[in-house]
Structure formats: C-alpha cells, structure tokens
Write a protein that holds these residues in place. Structure first.
Motif, mmCIF file in Angstrom:
data_model
loop_
_atom_site.group_PDB
_atom_site.id
_atom_site.type_symbol
_atom_site.label_atom_id
_atom_site.label_comp_id
_atom_site.label_asym_id
_atom_site.label_seq_id
_atom_site.Cartn_x
_atom_site.Cartn_y
_atom_site.Cartn_z
ATOM 1 N N ALA A 6 25.944 -20.946 -41.715
ATOM 2 C CA ALA A 6 26.946 -20.168 -40.992
ATOM 3 C C ALA A 6 26.480 -19.945 -39.559
ATOM 4 O O ALA A 6 25.304 -20.108 -39.234
ATOM 5 N N LEU B 252 28.971 -15.473 -42.077
ATOM 6 C CA LEU B 252 28.662 -15.702 -43.489
ATOM 7 C C LEU B 252 29.450 -14.740 -44.376
ATOM 8 O O LEU B 252 30.086 -15.162 -45.351
ATOM 9 N N ILE C 208 26.517 -21.727 -48.698
ATOM 10 C CA ILE C 208 26.577 -21.293 -47.311
ATOM 11 C C ILE C 208 25.524 -20.211 -47.114
ATOM 12 O O ILE C 208 25.328 -19.365 -47.988
ATOM 13 N N TYR C 209 24.822 -20.262 -45.995
ATOM 14 C CA TYR C 209 23.711 -19.346 -45.744
ATOM 15 C C TYR C 209 23.611 -19.072 -44.245
ATOM 16 O O TYR C 209 24.192 -19.788 -43.413
ATOM 17 N N TRP C 210 22.854 -18.040 -43.883
ATOM 18 C CA TRP C 210 22.589 -17.742 -42.483
ATOM 19 C C TRP C 210 21.099 -17.765 -42.176
ATOM 20 O O TRP C 210 20.640 -18.451 -41.283
#
Length: 314
Positions: A73, A79, A118-120
């Motif tokens: 993200a 996110l 999905i990750y930050w």
C-alpha cells in the motif's frame, strides 16, 4: 469515487515448485537473484534493485503455480481503506503475520480465487558487506551472475472469466485498465491493469480450461533489450526450455522472452523500455480478436502453448 495510487506497487510473489533444488538453481545461478533467507520449505530471493527484503518466495510443493501475490500500500491509511473496501466486497480472508521483512499483511482473494495480500510495513534491505553497492542509491551490488534481472515487473494470472477480477481491481484496489482484448462474442479475453505510471502491473487472461486460480507467468524486467538477447544464450547453455521469443509484443510493445523454470512455471524476461502511462485520463486501448490473430508486433504468430500452458497443470 475514483481510487488513485492507494497501491504503491507489486511487491513480491510466492511461487510453488515440485523441483525446489532445480528451481532454486534456476533463479539464483541462471536468473541472478540473491538468496537472503530460508524458512521451512521456503527460500527468500531478491532482485538486485529491489529495496525490500525479498522479491520471490520459492516454496517446495507437490505441484507448481502461484500461492500468493503481495501488494504494498502507499501508506498505513491507504492500507486501512483498501482493507475496508475488500471486506465490504466480501473477499477478505484476514490478517496474518507477514513474511520476513514484511509487517502485518491482509490476505484476500480476487473473484477468480487467486490469493493476494496487501501490506504497508516493509523492512528496507540493508546489504551485508559482501553485497554492498558502490552507489548509495542502489540496494545491493550488481550480482554479475546469469541474466541479472533488475526487478519483478508484473504477474499474469489465468482466470475463468477476466472481467470480474479486473473490475474488482478497478473498483476496490484502484487499478486502471490500460489495454484489453475484446473477443468476437463481446467478452474480454485479456486485460492489462496498472496501479502506477507503469503500463501494467497485473494481467488477467482467460483460462481456456475455465479453471480458477491458475498462473500464466511471472515477469522480471531487464535493463535493456540486449540483456534479453544475451539471456537467450544463457538459457541455451543451461538447457532451459525457451518457449517463445525474443520478440516484441503488439500489446504494450514489450520486448520479451518466455521460458519454463524447472518446476514448470512460465517466466518472462521483459524490457518495457521507457513506455509509461503519464496521461491521467488515459483511455483503455481495445484490441479485437482479428487484430490479435495477426500475431506479435513483427509478425511472429503466437505459439499455441502460450494459450494452453498454465500452472498448476490440470
């Protein structure tokens, strides 16, 4: 509401292989990726210009295919917004502890069943002394081994139907279709999606078997077209099966070469060149079935296995 730039880029993929030792040899000795860790049945590998911990998670398995694709993200807030949108769409799986170098990741599926996350939070790679680059704006030294691919470029999924998954990418994740193939019956046979100024990040093409969740290929970018020509000789000398190319795609104008890694997964070397999508109001380019029947950009007919080979095999 138009969603823009909530996904920064495709970060990594987990590839399954029934030939783990041979696949590891291919990705390290032939492709030039660097091994940065192991965990259970998995090995973590990175391309030399990737800023994150790893690019490829190679996992031993009973068959081939792709297990999961990671999307980073653009912020923690982005996110949270995308997770809420995924959950509202009913396709969320849930949070999990990320792989090495990755913070908490939210796992979900597209309408065709492919698993993504999905990750930050992401740990930037710090090269040990033996991999330290001379230039401080480069993540690690150039490996000078095999093909020396620069970065992961894109993933091409196979799908029973293209439109549900690409509509999901557009409406929930903020992807934009840059090019597509419309078949004579009016349905979409392939669609190229971007989250960034790259011409494409994720691709969906119709699976002739109408199966769900399979892989067409993963693609790595090279610096130049000449790198791909040199790679063809490297593959030849290492008895790597070349499926088609080197040549130039008509769609997206990418210079390409396709091979099968020892586990059976198709891998593309690509050189997208300087082609970027800078227009904020870019209009999707649509190709007809008759136009695609003409073959690739310089007249080479598309090889039959390009339409029939996918992983895992059925």
């Amino acid at each position: 509401m138009t969603i823009k730039h909530e996904i920064a880029h495709v970060g990594h993929v987990e590839l399954l292989t029934p030939e783990p030792e041979k696949s590891l040899w291919f990705f390290t000795r032939v492709m030039g990726l660097t091994e940065v860790g192991t965990e259970g049945d998995s090995v973590y590998l990175r391309t030399w210009d990737d800023y994150e911990h790893h690019t490829l998670k190679l996992t031993a398995h009973s068959t081939s295919g792709i297990r999961r694709t990671g999307l980073r993200a653009s912020s923690r807030e982005a996110l949270d917004r995308r997770v809420a949108a995924i959950e509202a769409a009913g396709l969320g799986v849930g949070w999990r502890d990320g792989d090495p170098g990755i913070g908490q990741a939210y796992v979900f599926r597209d309408p065709d069943g492919h698993e993504l996350e999905i990750y930050w939070e992401s740990e930037w790679f710090e090269a040990p002394p033996e991999l330290a680059p001379s230039l401080k704006n480069q993540a690690q030294a150039y490996p000078a081994l095999g093909v020396c691919v620069r970065r992961l470029d894109h993933v091409n999924f196979l799908a029973a139907e293209v439109e549900p998954s690409t509509d999901f990418l557009r409406d929930v994740l903020g992807g934009h279709p840059t090019e597509q193939i419309r078949l004579d019956d009016g349905t979409i046979g392939g669609r190229w999606m971007t989250f960034t100024n790259k011409s494409y990040d994720l691709v969906y093409t119709r699976d002739w078997t109408r199966s769900n969740g399979r892989l067409h290929h993963i693609a790595f970018a090279t610096d130049t077209r000449e790198d791909i020509l040199r790679a063809a000789d490297i593959f030849l000398d290492n008895d790597v099966f070349i499926e088609t190319g080197p040549h130039k795609h008509a769609i997206q104008q990418t210079f390409f070469l396709y091979v099968y890694e020892p586990g059976g997964n198709r891998v593309e070397l690509c050189n997208p060149g300087a082609r970027l999508i800078l227009a904020p109001d870019w209009k999707t380019i649509t190709w007809t079935e008759a136009e695609r029947a003409k073959g690739q950009a310089w007249g080479l007919k598309t090889i039959e296995s390009f339409h029939t080979h996918g992983t895992p095999p059925l």
